[in-house]
Design an enzyme around this catalytic site. Structure first.
Site, PDB file in Angstrom:
ATOM      1  N   CYS A  41     -13.015 -91.544  18.695  1.00  0.00           N
ATOM      2  CA  CYS A  41     -12.614 -92.610  17.769  1.00  0.00           C
ATOM      3  C   CYS A  41     -12.784 -93.925  18.518  1.00  0.00           C
ATOM      4  O   CYS A  41     -13.340 -93.953  19.611  1.00  0.00           O
ATOM      5  CB  CYS A  41     -11.192 -92.409  17.238  1.00  0.00           C
ATOM      6  SG  CYS A  41      -9.854 -92.694  18.402  1.00  0.00           S
TER       7      CYS A  41
ATOM      8  N   HIS B  97      -7.112 -81.480  37.688  1.00  0.00           N
ATOM      9  CA  HIS B  97      -5.666 -81.451  37.873  1.00  0.00           C
ATOM     10  C   HIS B  97      -4.893 -81.076  36.620  1.00  0.00           C
ATOM     11  O   HIS B  97      -3.775 -80.585  36.714  1.00  0.00           O
ATOM     12  CB  HIS B  97      -5.170 -82.816  38.387  1.00  0.00           C
ATOM     13  CG  HIS B  97      -5.578 -83.073  39.796  1.00  0.00           C
ATOM     14  ND1 HIS B  97      -4.678 -83.292  40.801  1.00  0.00           N
ATOM     15  CD2 HIS B  97      -6.798 -83.132  40.377  1.00  0.00           C
ATOM     16  CE1 HIS B  97      -5.323 -83.477  41.938  1.00  0.00           C
ATOM     17  NE2 HIS B  97      -6.615 -83.389  41.695  1.00  0.00           N
TER      18      HIS B  97
END
Length: 148
Positions: free
Chosen positions: A70, A103
């Site tokens: 978007c 991570h």
């Protein structure tokens, strides 16, 4: 390494249509396969209508990773993260993209079409799709998030 036989679900709103088209057109010749959930117009649409199918498919394990786009990346990411097994990350730099995978084991990349170039998006998307979670770096922090 990314399995090129797998389809990648992709969805966007009107602000992301040009970037979505660019990514599909430029990465398909490299062997990537896309499942396009729309939109296909620059007319104003509700981004949630095009994010829910992508997030639901990831949540149900139909696909491993997905792409949502978007203007800012915020709205689409918020909708996607409502699903229990979705970890959507807004990626606008190489380092953020790397950390989102290594991570946080992000499985959906949210791209902010108004703030990055198509070339940057293509580079970070390749990076996102090919990076694997760093074994034990899933660590206690991510486990706590995943298994609340």
């Amino acid at each position: 390494m990314f399995d090129f036989s797998q389809e990648i679900p992709i969805g966007c709103d009107h602000a992301g249509i040009r970037l979505k088209t660019y990514l599909i057109d430029n990465l398909t010749p490299e062997g990537y396969h896309f499942k396009d959930f729309g939109t296909d117009t620059e007319e104003s649409v509700d981004y949630a209508d095009f994010v829910h199918p992508v997030a639901k498919a990831i949540n149900e394990g139909i696909f491993q990773r997905g792409i949502i786009i978007c203007g800012s990346g915020n709205g689409v990411s918020m909708v996607a993260n409502k699903y229990s097994f979705v970890r959507s990350a807004i990626c606008w730099t190489e380092e953020i993209t790397r950390l989102s995978r290594l991570h946080n084991d992000a499985n959906i990349i949210a791209l902010p079409a108004r703030f990055i170039t198509p070339e940057e998006a293509k580079k970070w998307l390749r990076f996102f799709l090919q990076l694997l979670l760093k074994g034990e770096d899933m660590n206690a922090e991510l486990r706590r998030y995943l298994f609340l």
